[in-house]
Design an enzyme around this catalytic site. Structure first.
Site, PDB file in Angstrom:
ATOM      1  CB  CYS A   1       3.474   3.430  11.912  1.00 46.48           C
ATOM      2  SG  CYS A   1       2.838   2.353  10.653  1.00 46.48           S
TER       3      CYS A   1
ATOM      4  CB  ALA B   1      -0.950  -0.002   1.188  1.00 46.66           C
TER       5      ALA B   1
ATOM      6  CB  SER C   1      -1.423  -3.681   1.639  1.00 44.38           C
ATOM      7  OG  SER C   1      -0.193  -4.309   1.918  1.00 44.38           O
ATOM      8  CB  ALA C   2      -1.317  -9.095  -0.391  1.00 43.65           C
ATOM      9  CG  HIS C   3       0.925  -6.964   4.979  1.00 46.66           C
ATOM     10  ND1 HIS C   3       0.829  -6.615   6.297  1.00 46.66           N
ATOM     11  CD2 HIS C   3       1.285  -5.834   4.323  1.00 46.66           C
ATOM     12  CE1 HIS C   3       1.141  -5.325   6.442  1.00 46.66           C
ATOM     13  NE2 HIS C   3       1.422  -4.831   5.251  1.00 46.66           N
TER      14      HIS C   3
HETATM   15  C1  LIG Z   1      -0.865  -1.005   6.595  1.00 43.43           C
HETATM   16  C2  LIG Z   1      -1.335   0.259   6.010  1.00 43.43           C
HETATM   17  C3  LIG Z   1      -0.598   0.916   5.018  1.00 43.43           C
HETATM   18  C4  LIG Z   1       0.776   0.451   4.571  1.00 43.43           C
HETATM   19  O1  LIG Z   1       0.681  -0.757   3.902  1.00 43.43           O
HETATM   20  P1  LIG Z   1       2.000  -1.532   3.430  1.00 43.43           P
HETATM   21  O2  LIG Z   1       1.493  -2.545   2.473  1.00 43.43           O
HETATM   22  O3  LIG Z   1       2.521  -2.180   4.682  1.00 43.43           O
HETATM   23  O4  LIG Z   1       2.900  -0.564   2.818  1.00 43.43           O
HETATM   24  C5  LIG Z   1      -1.131   2.063   4.464  1.00 43.43           C
HETATM   25  N1  LIG Z   1      -2.335   2.533   4.856  1.00 43.43           N
HETATM   26  C6  LIG Z   1      -3.066   1.927   5.805  1.00 43.43           C
HETATM   27  C7  LIG Z   1      -4.401   2.489   6.181  1.00 43.43           C
HETATM   28  C8  LIG Z   1      -2.601   0.775   6.406  1.00 43.43           C
HETATM   29  O5  LIG Z   1      -3.337   0.188   7.351  1.00 43.43           O
END
Ligand SMILES: *Cc1c(COP(=O)(O)O)cnc(C)c1O
Length: 384
Positions: free
Chosen positions: A329, A74, A202-204
């Site tokens: 974060c 993401a 984001s897949a994870h």
């Molecule tokens: C986890 C998250 C991201 C970052 O995603 P990554 O795939 O880890 O870079 C960005 N925005 C939101 C709202 C998220 O929860």
């Protein structure tokens, strides 16, 4: 050996679903082809896996498959959207509108663009984390090129009214980007229905592998134009060159297919769990406050302010629970959560807030155990 804690932090990441892992494995070994190799069966097989995944992701978000660009996650998708629009729509203007509760991926990218000449308006929110749509309407100008508002907040689960925001943006002739990372797979999310122009996922965050994500880029009415984020071999319609992460992409597709099939049932199950948790906690801790609008919230997410104890103290009293103080974060640094601060909480209130996020592997038994531990931790609290 120490027992692993109960995982209650699904908003920070999720485990890869066993079915997803199983599906990914051959793409590391036997089916290892480069999806860009057009001359032989190894390449065709890899390309077919990527195209199936593109369909599966499109199916989850209601787009066509040509509108899905694979990325590394993401954060990359957000950067590609914001920087890509800024570079391409300079003729129209340099004004971007976003919101104080966005993920750092959006806020920090906006700051970086400010240094390149963008003018950024950061809208505030009310005590529940909701936007004022009239304020949004007033601040969109002729030279506004993009409105960036997340679908669901990662810390509180608060949902933005996407359709209303999209309608406003289109009425005013500006593009609408949404960071949908927390919404996808948790609540129904349809780019076509809502009228979204760009979306990051984001897949994870939905039981797929880490390091794999996507950007939805609208192809029609209007066709969104972006600057390429990587130049090279011309993969992903030239927007993002580089050999595709075939195992990751295949896994993301499989995860999307599964998420699509369980989004409603899991939503109901986790809402019930979440409500049970909040009810139990507030009985044991009079004065407990839920952070965020409780009507428009993700299932399975609870951000609460504990009466009379800091989050760090509380978490030390229940080491068997993997929960979060603010966002993942934010917990690396001692700063109070910018999300809770934007919702007009004092620094003290922020420091007393925890986030519990439930997911697909959360069981009734785990939930009961977690509740017992949290109540025990709270009963040793000083009364205030
Ligand atoms: C986890 C998250 C991201 C970052 O995603 P990554 O795939 O880890 O870079 C960005 N925005 C939101 C709202 C998220 O929860």
């Amino acid at each position: 050996m120490q027992r692993k804690p109960i995982y209650l932090d699904y908003n920070s990441t999720t485990p890869v679903d066993e079915r997803v892992l199983e599906y990914m494995l051959p793409y590391f070994t036997t089916s290892f082809g480069n999806a860009s190799s057009r001359q032989h069966a190894f390449g065709w097989e890899a390309a077919a896996a990527v195209e199936l995944a593109r369909e599966q992701v499109a199916g989850l978000i209601g787009s066509s498959k040509e509108e899905v660009i694979f990325t590394s996650g993401a954060t990359e998708s957000v950067n590609m959207a914001l920087r890509g629009v800024f570079a391409r729509y300079q003729d129209k203007g340099t004004h971007i509108v976003t919101c104080a509760t966005e993920h750092p991926a959006v806020l920090d990218t906006c700051s970086a663009l400010e240094a390149q000449g963008a003018e950024v308006t950061v809208l505030g929110v009310d005590d529940g984390g909701m936007l004022d749509l009239e304020e949004l309407r007033r601040c969109i100008r002729k030279d506004t090129i993009l409105v960036a508002m997340m679908a669901a907040n990662n810390e509180t689960g608060v949902l933005h009214p996407l359709t209303a925001i999209a309608d406003l943006c289109h009425e005013k002739g500006t593009l609408f980007f949404t960071d949908a990372t927390q919404a996808v797979g948790k609540v129904s999310f349809d780019v076509g229905e809502a009228g979204i122009d760009l979306a990051a996922l984001s897949a994870h965050k939905f039981y797929g592998p880490k390091g794999c994500g996507a950007l939805y880029v609208r192809k029609k009415r209007p066709r969104v134009s972006l600057l390429a984020s990587m130049t090279g071999g011309g993969q992903e319609t030239g927007l993002r060159s580089g050999t595709l992460n075939v195992p990751g992409i295949a896994g993301m597709g499989k995860a999307a297919e599964i998420a699509h099939s369980v989004v409603v049932s899991e939503g109901l199950r986790l809402t019930t769990f979440r409500n049970k948790l909040e009810l139990g906690l507030s009985k044991a801790m009079p004065g407990l406050k839920v952070n965020g609008n409780t009507l428009y919230r993700l299932p399975g997410v609870s951000n609460v302010r504990l009466p009379g104890l800091t989050a760090v103290e509380f978490m030390m009293k229940c080491p068997e629970l993997a929960i979060s103080a603010g966002s993942a974060c934010a917990s690396a640094n001692p700063e109070p959560s910018h999300v809770l601060r934007a919702m007009h909480n004092s620094e003290k209130a922020c420091a007393s807030s925890i986030r519990v996020s439930l997911g697909r592997q959360t069981t009734e038994a785990e939930l009961s155990l977690a509740l017992i531990e949290m109540i025990a931790a709270s009963s040793s609290l000083p009364v205030n």
